[in-house]
Write an enzyme that holds these catalytic residues in place. Structure first.
Site, mmCIF file in Angstrom:
data_model
loop_
_atom_site.group_PDB
_atom_site.id
_atom_site.type_symbol
_atom_site.label_atom_id
_atom_site.label_comp_id
_atom_site.label_asym_id
_atom_site.label_seq_id
_atom_site.Cartn_x
_atom_site.Cartn_y
_atom_site.Cartn_z
ATOM 1 N N GLU A 200 0.836 -1.199 0.000
ATOM 2 C CA GLU A 200 0.000 0.000 0.000
ATOM 3 C C GLU A 200 0.867 1.243 0.000
ATOM 4 O O GLU A 200 2.070 1.196 0.238
ATOM 5 C CB GLU A 200 -1.020 -0.014 1.149
ATOM 6 C CG GLU A 200 -0.464 0.033 2.526
ATOM 7 C CD GLU A 200 -1.566 -0.061 3.609
ATOM 8 O OE1 GLU A 200 -2.645 -0.623 3.380
ATOM 9 O OE2 GLU A 200 -1.303 0.433 4.720
ATOM 10 N N ARG A 291 -10.157 -7.477 19.967
ATOM 11 C CA ARG A 291 -9.871 -7.797 21.374
ATOM 12 C C ARG A 291 -9.883 -6.515 22.187
ATOM 13 O O ARG A 291 -9.986 -5.428 21.642
ATOM 14 C CB ARG A 291 -8.487 -8.432 21.469
ATOM 15 C CG ARG A 291 -7.435 -7.518 20.824
ATOM 16 C CD ARG A 291 -6.032 -7.983 21.034
ATOM 17 N NE ARG A 291 -5.103 -7.366 20.121
ATOM 18 C CZ ARG A 291 -4.471 -6.222 20.320
ATOM 19 N NH1 ARG A 291 -4.716 -5.528 21.426
ATOM 20 N NH2 ARG A 291 -3.637 -5.735 19.437
#
Ligand code: ADP
Ligand code: ADP
Ligand code: MG
Length: 481
Positions: A200, A291
């Site tokens: 990217e 999480r």
């Protein structure tokens, strides 16, 4: 409500979760390795199960042993903490097969988000803004070169399964692509068992701004505001604060919406974090951490939401206690990660016996710690020993409070990065709130830390006034008791 919870983790995060359990009246089970026999978290738990030798690969990462420990103790929920198996959907699947509630998101959400390539694809489809690049694994350097010429240099090679700042490499020149691609692929394979690497665009000196989200199993999903995590070293966070100083209210609102959209697209419930890069009025989705995050306490300080408690309630099938409109920011919070590292020696891990230990306290101070005086800090795991979190009415006061708390913090026998935090809290650029992810390099922070430590040594080291020592004596006495 769950009737007993096993915490498949160690250190400060194990205690953080046990504290939430205690307040909800849920008994807890600790699992521990040889290196953690006398750890604080094993003493805090109602029950403890020994799971093997010190290396995590032979203890905290052995899924069968953890599941067996839950079955043997009758725990009907497992909280994975962060790191270890927190983002391991195979482990979550094993829990389900054994009728144990995995305290986290549903397996398909974890599966989607653990691949940076798949999640990026899915986010593009949903209309979440991402960094320009390709969303496929590149193994061939000719192909990589073609892509590189399309998106331009510098660029980022990123391991799709990466985490903890590992497997992210900037490439500046076409002639380096072949070698760097091969290197990242090897590293990705050895660290994550998956050599998928994608490309990217490199965003120059962005801010790392992330949004906390939480949802329940009844379709309610909200965001719990933002965190600025741009004080990083080797792509690892060291200091976090909220609210971010970098973004406007309009951007904050738009990012919050996109974080909720990202989570809803993934069919999410429980706690998670959408990480973004922000630069010049534009923001880009990086990844979702499925999480509880290390830096979750600063969010708790400014919103009053107890994220660990919500996690346990959601896992028990209850509805969220909050709606989006309940989430308002009050004041400012900062977290410093207190690591067993030597800032004068390139942040080398420096575990050892803690011969003197006194935690700061007083107004607006929270310490989430896994250590105590007399503990031999184990060298086998993460070097984070504790987190120092402060809250105040506004940012300048939060910085002053953090300086005061760092001054009170007494850790002897083991080197820590406290001097680094002291330098940053006194640094004019940090104080002005205009820092980005290159803050440490661009402002010679490491050189300043070295100088600061030398000056301190010349002045006779860490000696505090008699009055200050008296103030911390009570804490020392308590930790020895
Ligand atoms: P955050 O700090 O934002 O919660 P990190 O990516 O820094 O997220 O991970 C938190 C902790 O989890 C780290 O300190 C590290 O111990 C552990 N961790 C996360 N991902 C990895 C990984 N891929 N390899 C090793 N440790 C990891
Ligand atoms: P990890 O899973 O290791 O946490 P992330 O994708 O969240 O990986 O990236 C970690 C950090 O790396 C970011 O906070 C940012 O500082 C940097 N980073 C990642 N991607 C880019 C990019 N395309 N351009 C510039 N910096 C990046
Ligand atoms: Mg990340």
């Amino acid at each position: 409500m769950l009737s007993k919870v096993l915490i498949a983790n160690r250190g400060e995060i194990a205690i953080r979760i046990m504290r939430a359990c205690k307040e909800l009246g849920i008994p807890t089970v600790a699992v521990y390795s040889d290196a953690d026999k006398s750890a604080l978290f094993t003493r805090y738990a109602d029950e403890k199960v020994h799971i093997g030798p010190a290396p995590a690969a032979q203890s905290y990462l052995v899924k069968d042993k953890i599941i067996q420990a839950a079955l043997d103790t009758g725990a009907d929920g497992i909280h994975p903490g962060y790191g270890f198996m927190a983002e391991d959907f195979e482990f979550a699947t094993m829990c389900a097969k054994n009728n144990i509630e995995f305290i986290g998101p549903p397996v398909p959400s974890m599966e989607l988000m653990c691949s940076k390539i798949d999640s990026k694809k899915s986010m593009i489809k949903a209309g979440v803004s991402v960094v320009a690049g390709v969303t496929e694994a590149i193994s061939d350097h000719e192909k990589a070169l073609n892509i590189a010429h399309e998106i331009g240099f510098p660029l980022m090679l990123k391991a799709s399964a990466g985490g903890g700042g590992i497997g992210i490499v900037r490439v500046d020149r076409a002639e380096d692509i072949e070698e760097e691609l091969a290197k990242v692929r090897r590293l990705a394979k050895s660290s994550f068992g998956d050599d998928s690497v994608f490309i990217e665009k490199y965003i120059h000196e962005p801010h790392h701004v992330e949004f906390q989200v939480i949802g329940d199993k009844h379709g309610n999903l909200i965001h719990v505001l933002d965190r600025e995590c741009s004080v990083q070293r080797r792509n690892q966070k060291l200091i976090e604060e909220t609210p971010s100083q970098a973004i406007s209210e309009e951007i904050r609102e738009e990012m919050g919406k996109q974080a909720v959209l990202a989570a809803k697209t993934a069919g999410y419930w429980n706690a998670g974090t959408c990480e973004f890069m922000y630069k010049d009025g534009q923001f880009y989705f990086l990844e979702m951490n499925t999480r509880l995050q290390v830096e979750h306490p600063i969010t708790e300080m400014i919103t009053g939401v107890d994220l660990a408690r919500e996690q346990l309630r959601v896992a028990s099938g209850l509805e969220l206690e909050y709606e989006q409109s309940d989430i308002v920011c009050k004041g400012h919070a900062i977290e410093c990660r207190i690591n067993a590292e030597d800032p004068a020696n390139g942040f080398m891990p420096s575990p050892g016996k803690i011969v003197r230990y006194a935690e700061p306290s007083g107004p607006g101070v929270r310490v989430d710690s896994g250590v105590y005086q007399g503990l031999d800090f184990p060298p086998y795991y993460d070097s984070m020993a504790a987190k120092l979190i402060v809250w105040a009415e506004d940012r300048p006061r939060a910085i002053e409070r953090m300086k005061r708390a760092l001054w009170e913090y007494q850790i002897g026998g083991m080197k820590t990065n406290i001097p680094f935090h002291e330098v940053v809290m006194n640094d004019p650029v940090f104080k002005a709130g205009i820092y980005n992810t290159s803050y440490i390099e661009n402002n010679d922070i490491m050189a300043k830390v070295t100088k600061y430590m030398e000056e301190k040594r010349a002045q006779g080291g860490n000696k505090k006034t008699a009055a200050a020592m008296a103030a911390v004596q009570t804490v020392i006495a308590a930790s020895q008791g």
